[in-house]
Design an enzyme around this catalytic site. Structure first.
Site, mmCIF file in Angstrom:
data_model
loop_
_atom_site.group_PDB
_atom_site.id
_atom_site.type_symbol
_atom_site.label_atom_id
_atom_site.label_comp_id
_atom_site.label_asym_id
_atom_site.label_seq_id
_atom_site.Cartn_x
_atom_site.Cartn_y
_atom_site.Cartn_z
ATOM 1 N N ASP A 69 0.883 -1.130 0.021
ATOM 2 C CA ASP A 69 0.068 0.088 0.116
ATOM 3 C C ASP A 69 0.878 1.369 -0.030
ATOM 4 O O ASP A 69 0.514 2.279 0.182
ATOM 5 C CB ASP A 69 -1.016 -0.019 1.275
ATOM 6 C CG ASP A 69 -2.466 -0.792 0.958
ATOM 7 O OD1 ASP A 69 -2.477 -0.809 -0.107
ATOM 8 O OD2 ASP A 69 -2.736 -1.466 2.025
ATOM 9 N N GLU A 72 0.149 3.380 -3.209
ATOM 10 C CA GLU A 72 -1.044 4.004 -3.314
ATOM 11 C C GLU A 72 -1.457 4.874 -2.144
ATOM 12 O O GLU A 72 -2.378 5.981 -2.356
ATOM 13 C CB GLU A 72 -2.306 2.583 -3.083
ATOM 14 C CG GLU A 72 -3.676 2.855 -3.562
ATOM 15 C CD GLU A 72 -4.474 1.602 -3.603
ATOM 16 O OE1 GLU A 72 -4.116 1.058 -4.393
ATOM 17 O OE2 GLU A 72 -5.301 1.561 -2.884
ATOM 18 N N ASP A 73 -1.079 4.708 -1.089
ATOM 19 C CA ASP A 73 -1.641 5.530 0.155
ATOM 20 C C ASP A 73 -0.357 6.313 0.838
ATOM 21 O O ASP A 73 -0.685 7.160 1.902
ATOM 22 C CB ASP A 73 -2.039 4.443 1.212
ATOM 23 C CG ASP A 73 -3.284 3.810 0.806
ATOM 24 O OD1 ASP A 73 -3.557 4.354 -0.050
ATOM 25 O OD2 ASP A 73 -3.393 2.552 1.209
#
Ligand code: NDP
Ligand code: ZN
Length: 189
Positions: A69, A72-73
């Site tokens: 992640d 993405e984050d």
């Protein structure tokens, strides 16, 4: 000479480097549960599921799971991942990353279509991610999620996982069991 085979020590070191990097990148982030758990608990749990349930030993897959992640984050770039962890790991993380410039509904639909096109290794990470999120939606769901929304999440996850089948029977079985158990618990309410 053949390329020296990575020994267990360097594999552990490589995995720990990914854990530390991800922990630093996610350091200010919380999960959406009532307790606002540290975000890093989730990528660690995904890697652990792959190793324990899936029997995955490929260190690049486990490292990419821990990092899954970050693109993405967090403010991480793919180039950063290439430089620190190599092209193979960076490509795996990129494969499981949603395009956040798209509206959410579109992103959700694309994830279903995109799942079938993933590499075998990326499918393993997707399976681990969905197993962990199903378990979270069952036992420590995002705050304010209605029963209906939790059940819709199960349906959507099932559609994504449909495109990831045929790579690891144990993970697929665990996913099915997790959804069944989650649905039973929510139906009983
Ligand atoms: P979101 O993408 O907003 O939230 C779920 C994601 O949040 C997970 O995939 C996970 O992603 C992350 N996450 C962080 N903390 C938790 C936690 N404690 N438990 C579980 N996940 C966590 O979900 P959607 O809004 O897209 O909902 C999914 C489905 O619900 C869709 O099918 C959508 O159509 C439907 N929906 C229903 C609504 C309703 O009110 N009935 C409203 C909106 C959507 P990661 O692993 O990447 O961190
Ligand atoms: Zn995730």
């Amino acid at each position: 000479y053949p390329r020296r085979m990575a020994d267990n020590r360097s594999e552990s070191a490589a995995l720990l480097a990914a854990v530390r990097f991800a922990a630093d990148k996610h350091r200010t982030q919380k999960r959406k549960d009532v307790e606002a758990s540290p975000y890093i608990n989730h990528p660690i749990a995904v890697a652990e599921i792959l190793a324990t349930v899936g029997g995955v030993t490929d260190c690049n897959v486990l490292r990419a799971a821990v990092l899954h992640d970050t693109l993405e984050d967090t403010a991480t770039t793919k180039e950063e991942l290439v430089a620190l962890f190599g092209r193979a790991v960076a490509n795996l993380v990129a494969e499981v990353t949603d395009d956040k410039s798209l509206p959410k509904k579109k992103r959700k639909k694309l994830q279903i279509a995109h799942a079938r096109t993933l590499s075998r290794k990326a499918k393993l990470i997707k399976l681990g991610d969905k197993i962990c999120n199903i378990s979270d939606v069952t036992s420590s769901p995002p705050k304010n999620w209605s029963r209906k929304r939790r059940l819709e999440y199960f349906d959507w996850s099932r559609k994504v996982v449909a495109g990831c089948r045929g790579v690891n029977a144990k993970l697929e079985k665990r996913f099915d069991e997790s959804v069944a158990s989650g649905e039973r618990q929510l139906m009983a309410k």
